[in-house]
Write a protein that holds these residues in place. Structure first.
Motif, PDB file in Angstrom:
ATOM      1  N   LYS A 170       0.842  -1.193   0.000  1.00 52.24           N
ATOM      2  CA  LYS A 170       0.000   0.000   0.000  1.00 52.24           C
ATOM      3  C   LYS A 170       0.880   1.247   0.000  1.00 52.24           C
ATOM      4  O   LYS A 170       2.074   1.153   0.257  1.00 52.24           O
ATOM      5  CB  LYS A 170      -0.908  -0.001   1.235  1.00 52.24           C
ATOM      6  CG  LYS A 170      -1.967  -1.088   1.211  1.00 52.24           C
ATOM      7  CD  LYS A 170      -2.578  -1.356   2.559  1.00 52.24           C
ATOM      8  CE  LYS A 170      -3.613  -0.365   2.970  1.00 52.24           C
ATOM      9  NZ  LYS A 170      -4.332  -0.776   4.194  1.00 52.24           N
ATOM     10  N   ARG A 187       0.300   2.424  -9.949  1.00 54.89           N
ATOM     11  CA  ARG A 187       1.617   2.862  -9.481  1.00 54.89           C
ATOM     12  C   ARG A 187       2.740   2.261 -10.315  1.00 54.89           C
ATOM     13  O   ARG A 187       3.749   2.910 -10.556  1.00 54.89           O
ATOM     14  CB  ARG A 187       1.797   2.539  -8.003  1.00 54.89           C
ATOM     15  CG  ARG A 187       0.959   3.501  -7.155  1.00 54.89           C
ATOM     16  CD  ARG A 187       1.347   3.485  -5.705  1.00 54.89           C
ATOM     17  NE  ARG A 187       0.801   2.304  -5.057  1.00 54.89           N
ATOM     18  CZ  ARG A 187       1.414   1.635  -4.087  1.00 54.89           C
ATOM     19  NH1 ARG A 187       2.568   2.013  -3.644  1.00 54.89           N
ATOM     20  NH2 ARG A 187       0.849   0.576  -3.550  1.00 54.89           N
ATOM     21  N   ASP A 222      -4.578  -0.376  -7.691  1.00 56.78           N
ATOM     22  CA  ASP A 222      -3.582   0.532  -7.134  1.00 56.78           C
ATOM     23  C   ASP A 222      -2.178   0.104  -7.569  1.00 56.78           C
ATOM     24  O   ASP A 222      -1.363   0.932  -7.988  1.00 56.78           O
ATOM     25  CB  ASP A 222      -3.697   0.556  -5.608  1.00 56.78           C
ATOM     26  CG  ASP A 222      -2.651   1.453  -4.969  1.00 56.78           C
ATOM     27  OD1 ASP A 222      -2.595   2.649  -5.329  1.00 56.78           O
ATOM     28  OD2 ASP A 222      -1.878   0.955  -4.130  1.00 56.78           O
TER      29      ASP A 222
END
Length: 119
Positions: A11, A114, A110
């Motif tokens: 994360k 990224r 995510d």
């Protein structure tokens, strides 16, 4: 053919949900799940039930059982030979909880966003 690379999804705050899950398991269950992850790294897309099962939309579950406890780690395949472990849980119902699949998809989105921005 070489093995697959196993990656823990990270994360934005550096937390790795799948690793935290593994660390939370008792020693025997963790040993069993790590052994299953090693099998996944060796066999990749060829690993099937009872160890691995496709869920939906490119999300798979890795399965480990010790006694009456059943643990699952969700993952997806990334370009080349990379496998990304997203999150895990102790299975208490017949079906994989919807929220866990949604979480795995969110983590994958995510990760992909990224990874693309990093290049």
């Amino acid at each position: 053919m070489s093995d697959f690379k196993i990656t823990f999804y990270e994360k934005g705050n550096g937390e790795e949900p799948a690793r935290l899950f593994l660390d939370s398991l008792n020693k025997k269950m963790r040993t069993k799940m790590v052994r299953t992850i090693v099998m996944l790294g060796t066999n990749g897309t060829k690993l099937r039930e009872p160890y691995s099962k496709p869920l939906e939309d490119g999300i798979f579950e890795l399965r480990a059982k010790f006694g009456s406890d059943i643990s699952r780690t969700l993952y997806f395949f990334y370009v080349g030979r990379e496998i990304v472990l997203t999150n895990g849980f102790i299975k208490k119902t017949e079906q994989t909880p919807r929220g866990e699949i949604v979480k795995a998809k969110k983590y994958r989105d995510d990760f992909l966003a990224r990874r693309v921005n990093r290049k």
